[in-house]
Scaffold this motif. Structure first.
Motif, PDB file in Angstrom:
ATOM      1  N   UNK A 171       8.086  36.643  48.525  1.00 30.06           N
ATOM      2  CA  UNK A 171       8.383  37.190  49.837  1.00 30.06           C
ATOM      3  C   UNK A 171       9.739  36.680  50.333  1.00 30.06           C
ATOM      4  N   UNK A 172      10.261  37.355  51.370  1.00 32.33           N
ATOM      5  CA  UNK A 172      11.482  36.931  52.045  1.00 32.33           C
ATOM      6  C   UNK A 172      11.118  36.659  53.491  1.00 32.33           C
ATOM      7  N   UNK A 173      11.486  35.495  53.985  1.00 25.83           N
ATOM      8  CA  UNK A 173      11.244  35.150  55.378  1.00 25.83           C
ATOM      9  C   UNK A 173      12.445  35.615  56.196  1.00 25.83           C
ATOM     10  N   UNK A 174      12.174  36.467  57.167  1.00 25.06           N
ATOM     11  CA  UNK A 174      13.238  36.952  58.034  1.00 25.06           C
ATOM     12  C   UNK A 174      13.577  35.878  59.056  1.00 25.06           C
ATOM     13  N   UNK A 175      14.828  35.742  59.363  1.00 23.31           N
ATOM     14  CA  UNK A 175      15.273  34.704  60.285  1.00 23.31           C
ATOM     15  C   UNK A 175      15.362  35.269  61.698  1.00 23.31           C
ATOM     16  N   UNK A 176      14.216  35.357  62.342  1.00 26.34           N
ATOM     17  CA  UNK A 176      14.116  35.838  63.718  1.00 26.34           C
ATOM     18  C   UNK A 176      14.109  34.625  64.646  1.00 26.34           C
ATOM     19  N   UNK A 177      14.762  34.762  65.773  1.00 31.56           N
ATOM     20  CA  UNK A 177      14.797  33.675  66.745  1.00 31.56           C
ATOM     21  C   UNK A 177      13.683  33.857  67.771  1.00 31.56           C
ATOM     22  N   UNK A 178      12.489  33.413  67.417  1.00 32.32           N
ATOM     23  CA  UNK A 178      11.383  33.429  68.363  1.00 32.32           C
ATOM     24  C   UNK A 178      10.480  32.236  68.090  1.00 32.32           C
TER      25      UNK A 178
END
Length: 109
Positions: free
Chosen positions: A5-12
């Motif tokens: 998988x790829x972890x998306x770099x969301x700012x939350x």
């Protein structure tokens, strides 16, 4: 072991959003199926799929074997396919693929 998988770099503060390889494969497959000048190539072995997604060091690499319609320009069709796959993945997931390899394995008559 290969990353799945790829972890998306969301700012939350809610957590991490991760997308599996199958999500990217499905998007690419739909784009190929929508194009009347292309289709995924058939394989001679039952466990080999013509659309492969690899994730290494958070880089997305897609490789696909396709057949192209006989009367069309192969370079134009493959170039448009790369662009459509890139745009669709970016639009649907917010992630940009690093490499999209298209291998022409034959022609459709």
């Amino acid at each position: 072991m290969a990353q799945e998988y790829i972890a998306l770099k969301e700012n939350n503060n809610d957590g991490i959003i991760a997308l599996s390889k199958s999500a990217f494969q499905t998007i690419a497959k739909i784009v190929i199926e929508e194009d009347e000048n292309l289709k995924l190539a058939e394989t001679s072995t039952p466990f080999k799929y013509p659309l492969v997604c690899k994730i290494a060091n958070d880089q997305l690499i897609l490789t696909m074997d396709v057949k192209v319609k006989y009367s069309v320009n192969v370079n134009d069709v493959c170039s448009k396919l790369q662009g459509k796959i890139f745009e669709n993945i970016e639009h649907m997931t917010g992630f940009q693929p690093d490499q999209i390899d298209i291998r022409v394995s034959g022609f459709m008559f």
